[in-house]
Design an enzyme around this catalytic site. Structure first.
Site, short mmCIF file in Angstrom:
data_model
loop_
_atom_site.label_atom_id
_atom_site.label_comp_id
_atom_site.label_asym_id
_atom_site.label_seq_id
_atom_site.Cartn_x
_atom_site.Cartn_y
_atom_site.Cartn_z
N ASN A 14 59.56 -29.74 21.60
CA ASN A 14 60.72 -29.03 21.05
C ASN A 14 61.94 -29.44 21.88
O ASN A 14 62.07 -29.00 23.02
CB ASN A 14 60.47 -27.52 21.11
CG ASN A 14 61.70 -26.72 20.72
OD1 ASN A 14 62.64 -27.26 20.13
ND2 ASN A 14 61.70 -25.43 21.04
N LYS A 16 65.06 -28.77 21.44
CA LYS A 16 66.16 -27.77 21.50
C LYS A 16 67.50 -28.48 21.32
O LYS A 16 67.57 -29.46 20.58
CB LYS A 16 66.08 -26.98 22.81
CG LYS A 16 64.67 -26.45 23.06
CD LYS A 16 64.57 -25.46 24.18
CE LYS A 16 63.11 -25.01 24.31
NZ LYS A 16 62.94 -23.90 25.23
N HIS A 101 61.64 -19.33 16.57
CA HIS A 101 61.58 -19.61 18.01
C HIS A 101 62.31 -18.47 18.74
O HIS A 101 63.33 -17.96 18.26
CB HIS A 101 62.23 -20.96 18.33
CG HIS A 101 62.02 -21.35 19.76
ND1 HIS A 101 62.81 -20.84 20.77
CD2 HIS A 101 61.09 -22.13 20.35
CE1 HIS A 101 62.37 -21.32 21.93
NE2 HIS A 101 61.33 -22.10 21.71
N GLU A 103 64.32 -18.34 21.10
CA GLU A 103 65.76 -18.50 21.35
C GLU A 103 66.56 -18.14 20.10
O GLU A 103 67.66 -17.61 20.19
CB GLU A 103 66.04 -19.93 21.82
CG GLU A 103 65.61 -20.11 23.28
CD GLU A 103 65.08 -21.49 23.63
OE1 GLU A 103 65.36 -22.45 22.90
OE2 GLU A 103 64.36 -21.59 24.65
N GLU A 173 54.39 -18.13 22.38
CA GLU A 173 55.23 -18.48 23.53
C GLU A 173 55.77 -17.20 24.17
O GLU A 173 56.73 -16.61 23.66
CB GLU A 173 56.41 -19.35 23.09
CG GLU A 173 56.00 -20.65 22.45
CD GLU A 173 57.16 -21.64 22.42
OE1 GLU A 173 57.01 -22.73 22.96
OE2 GLU A 173 58.22 -21.30 21.88
N GLY A 179 60.96 -22.07 29.77
CA GLY A 179 62.02 -22.67 30.58
C GLY A 179 62.18 -22.04 31.94
O GLY A 179 63.14 -22.31 32.66
N SER A 218 56.75 -23.40 29.58
CA SER A 218 56.57 -24.12 30.84
C SER A 218 55.28 -24.96 30.89
O SER A 218 54.65 -25.08 31.93
CB SER A 218 56.63 -23.17 32.04
OG SER A 218 57.92 -22.59 32.12
P1 PGA Z 1 59.60 -24.99 27.81
O1 PGA Z 1 60.00 -24.54 26.31
O2 PGA Z 1 58.40 -25.89 27.69
O3 PGA Z 1 60.80 -25.72 28.35
O4 PGA Z 1 59.28 -23.74 28.56
C1 PGA Z 1 59.02 -24.29 25.36
C2 PGA Z 1 59.66 -23.86 24.05
O5 PGA Z 1 60.64 -23.12 24.08
O6 PGA Z 1 59.19 -24.25 22.97
#
Ligand code: PGA
Length: 256
Positions: A14, A16, A101, A103, A173, A179, A218
């Site tokens: 992903n 982003k 997602h 976010e 997630e 992140g 992560s």
């Molecule tokens: P990350 O993000 O691997 O940077 O923690 C995962 C995601 O948001 O899909």
């Protein structure tokens, strides 16, 4: 006799709001041998670039590379400034999209109801939704994980049939691990992914055994193998560690 390891593993990056279209194209070209390697090992490989890079990646990546949008609108057209519809994605042969997602849930008021409309619209068009769920840190600390995730799954996948959800992918997630470098333990990942599968079984019956459930948050080359060794974790949704081709390759190598 069916068993869980028949579900094909899926590694989905992903991106982003990262990468210019030129950078995305470079990655797409470089990823071709990786897709061949993944195919040989019965693994699906994919990335979710920004809207503006989708066409470039689709054009330059291996034909078997899954290219997913990070979002989509549930209406086919109309007065929805800033949005992108399913027919617009299909014009570029994009057949996968992330939905809900965290976010987007946090910054763009993406509710379970809105996610449900998107999932329904995608499945009606034979597209593959990657429906993302997960609890916040406060919810995790309050012991509310299963209440929150259960509601997200039930409301987000409401009014669908067993036949429709066969191709669906669910991504668990935990928001507190995205992140942040704070990993959920493999025990937590397996426990919640199994819980999600049980909810899916309750909603849709035995087809739930075929639905792929990813873990995300992560995930890195060093820990991906441990997550994917869990019986109910069928793949990973990876943000930061999917951006550089070397790291993306290391993620793949470590699950082969
Ligand atoms: P990350 O993000 O691997 O940077 O923690 C995962 C995601 O948001 O899909």
């Amino acid at each position: 006799m069916w068993c869980f390891n028949m579900r094909k593993k899926l590694l989905l990056g992903n991106w982003k709001m990262n990468k210019l279209a030129s950078e995305a194209k470079e990655f797409a070209i470089a990823s071709s041998p990786l897709v061949n390697k993944a195919l040989k090992n019965n693994i699906d490989l994919g990335v979710a670039p920004t809207y503006l890079s989708l066409a470039q990646v689709k054009q330059h990546a291996h034909p078997n590379m899954i290219v997913a949008a990070q979002n989509v609108h549930f209406q086919t057209s109309g007065a929805f400034t800033g949005e992108i519809s399913i027919p617009m994605l299909k014009e570029f042969a994009i057949t996968w999209a992330l939905v809900g997602h965290s976010e987007r849930r946090t910054y763009d008021n993406e509710t379970n109801e809105k996610c449900n409309a998107k999932v329904k619209a995608l499945l009606a068009e034979k597209m593959v939704p990657v429906y993302c769920v997960g609890e916040t840190l406060a919810e995790f600390e309050a012991g509310q994980t299963k209440v929150i995730v259960g509601t997200q799954v039930r409301d987000g996948l409401k009014d669908l049939t067993a036949e429709q959800v066969k191709e669906l992918v669910v991504a668990y997630e935990p928001v507190w691990s995205i992140g942040t470098g704070k990993n959920a333990s493999t025990e937590i990942a397996e426990d919640v992914c199994k819980f999600i599968r049980d909810v899916l079984k309750d909603m849709f019956g035995p087809i739930a055994e075929e639905i792929r459930i990813l873990y995300g948050g992560s995930v890195k080359p060093e820990n991906i193998k441990a997550y994917l060794s869990c019986p109910n974790v069928d793949g990973a949704l990876v943000g930061g560690a999917s951006l550089k081709i070397d790291s993306y390759e290391a993620l793949l190598n470590n699950i082969i």
